[in-house]
Design a protein around this motif. Structure first.
Motif, PDB file in Angstrom:
ATOM      1  N   CYS A  91      42.700  63.709  -6.280  1.00  0.00           N
ATOM      2  CA  CYS A  91      42.562  64.207  -7.650  1.00  0.00           C
ATOM      3  C   CYS A  91      42.534  62.878  -8.426  1.00  0.00           C
ATOM      4  CB  CYS A  91      44.100  64.690  -7.944  1.00  0.00           C
ATOM      5  SG  CYS A  91      44.886  65.847  -7.008  1.00  0.00           S
ATOM      6  N   CYS A 124      35.884  65.614  -8.696  1.00  0.00           N
ATOM      7  CA  CYS A 124      37.423  65.932  -8.694  1.00  0.00           C
ATOM      8  C   CYS A 124      37.547  67.271  -9.431  1.00  0.00           C
ATOM      9  CB  CYS A 124      37.901  64.873  -9.524  1.00  0.00           C
ATOM     10  SG  CYS A 124      40.049  65.194  -9.831  1.00  0.00           S
ATOM     11  N   ARG A 125      38.265  68.167  -8.993  1.00  0.00           N
ATOM     12  CA  ARG A 125      38.680  69.349  -9.605  1.00  0.00           C
ATOM     13  C   ARG A 125      40.206  69.443 -10.020  1.00  0.00           C
ATOM     14  NH1 ARG A 125      33.939  69.466 -10.202  1.00  0.00           N
ATOM     15  NH2 ARG A 125      32.621  70.797  -9.001  1.00  0.00           N
ATOM     16  N   ASN A 126      41.088  68.593 -10.034  1.00  0.00           N
ATOM     17  CA  ASN A 126      42.380  68.455 -10.353  1.00  0.00           C
ATOM     18  C   ASN A 126      42.782  67.346 -11.179  1.00  0.00           C
ATOM     19  OD1 ASN A 126      43.256  70.921  -8.756  1.00  0.00           O
ATOM     20  ND2 ASN A 126      42.719  69.741  -7.023  1.00  0.00           N
ATOM     21  N   VAL A 128      46.033  65.239 -12.564  1.00  0.00           N
ATOM     22  CA  VAL A 128      47.381  65.166 -12.376  1.00  0.00           C
ATOM     23  C   VAL A 128      48.291  64.148 -13.672  1.00  0.00           C
ATOM     24  CG1 VAL A 128      49.232  64.127 -10.944  1.00  0.00           C
ATOM     25  CG2 VAL A 128      47.444  65.271 -10.067  1.00  0.00           C
ATOM     26  N   HIS A 147      44.460  76.435 -14.595  1.00  0.00           N
ATOM     27  CA  HIS A 147      45.850  76.735 -14.037  1.00  0.00           C
ATOM     28  C   HIS A 147      46.685  75.347 -13.745  1.00  0.00           C
ATOM     29  CE1 HIS A 147      49.044  78.398 -11.723  1.00  0.00           C
ATOM     30  NE2 HIS A 147      49.009  77.633 -10.797  1.00  0.00           N
ATOM     31  N   CYS A 149      50.107  73.681 -12.516  1.00  0.00           N
ATOM     32  CA  CYS A 149      51.414  73.717 -11.588  1.00  0.00           C
ATOM     33  C   CYS A 149      52.186  72.378 -11.801  1.00  0.00           C
ATOM     34  CB  CYS A 149      50.805  73.633 -10.306  1.00  0.00           C
ATOM     35  SG  CYS A 149      52.186  73.748  -9.017  1.00  0.00           S
ATOM     36  N   THR A 156      49.977  69.401 -12.572  1.00  0.00           N
ATOM     37  CA  THR A 156      48.678  69.221 -11.852  1.00  0.00           C
ATOM     38  C   THR A 156      47.656  70.290 -12.494  1.00  0.00           C
ATOM     39  OG1 THR A 156      49.414  68.383  -9.674  1.00  0.00           O
ATOM     40  CG2 THR A 156      47.089  69.354  -9.575  1.00  0.00           C
ATOM     41  N   VAL A 157      46.872  70.071 -12.743  1.00  0.00           N
ATOM     42  CA  VAL A 157      45.884  71.038 -13.690  1.00  0.00           C
ATOM     43  C   VAL A 157      44.530  71.205 -12.746  1.00  0.00           C
ATOM     44  CG1 VAL A 157      44.381  71.700 -15.614  1.00  0.00           C
ATOM     45  CG2 VAL A 157      46.469  70.464 -16.122  1.00  0.00           C
ATOM     46  N   GLN A 158      44.551  72.865 -12.284  1.00  0.00           N
ATOM     47  CA  GLN A 158      43.328  72.744 -11.446  1.00  0.00           C
ATOM     48  C   GLN A 158      42.308  73.200 -12.477  1.00  0.00           C
ATOM     49  OE1 GLN A 158      45.175  75.970  -9.179  1.00  0.00           O
ATOM     50  NE2 GLN A 158      46.117  74.458  -7.784  1.00  0.00           N
TER      51      GLN A 158
END
Length: 173
Positions: A91, A124-126, A128, A147, A149, A156-158
């Motif tokens: 991330c 990177c796809r996430n 934090v 999304h 979480c 954490t943003v996806q």
């Protein structure tokens, strides 16, 4: 397109602003001055505790330039906001700081969008974020990118397709 190419933006309150990655010299100079201008509460909000002037100078001087990306919103009188992207496993950790202005939400939106695109460019796809250090406005904007979480003290943003939007729009031109 690289983020280092400045994006110009005009606001009624702030005049002419540009958004771009900061160079090594700007990190040691502009970023240091930006953080040094923070009062105690803002330093604590950005760094998670009391931070001395010397610690800020050392932080800016020792920031690993090859790994960390610092995206700034620059006004004629200096930085208005910054987003720092730090590699964190698979991330990138996102840290955001800014001066309060009439256009804070708009400025954060531009800086965060460039940060998401840069994270995507780096594979990177996430993203934090530390919830204790994040401003509510920033969390609302980041939540709109994908999304989210929430676990313990981090969000954490996806990014998913959001991080790819920039690459897709460039490929179509």
């Amino acid at each position: 397109m690289k983020i280092s190419n400045a994006v110009q933006y005009l606001t009624p309150a702030a005049g002419s602003l540009s958004f771009r990655s900061l160079s090594a010299d700007e990190i040691e100079g502009l970023l240091r001055l930006f953080y040094l201008g923070f009062p105690f509460d803002e330093r604590r909000a950005r760094f998670g505790g009391a931070v001395s002037d010397g610690s800020i100078a050392r932080y800016c001087r020792e920031l690993p330039r090859r790994e960390v990306v610092v995206i700034g919103c620059l006004a004629p009188d200096g930085l208005v906001a910054v987003a720092e992207l730090h590699p964190y496993g698979d991330c990138m950790e996102l840290a955001l700081a800014g001066r309060d202005t009439i256009d804070t939400i708009t400025i954060y939106g531009h800086v965060l969008q460039l940060a998401a695109f840069e994270a995507g460019r780096r594979g990177c796809r996430n993203l934090v974020m530390n919830l204790e250090l994040a401003r509510a406005e920033a969390l609302d904007l980041v939540r709109g990118m994908g999304h989210m979480c929430v676990q313990d003290e981090t969000a954490t943003v996806q990014l998913g397709d959001y991080a790819r939007l920039h690459a897709l729009s460039l490929a179509q031109h």
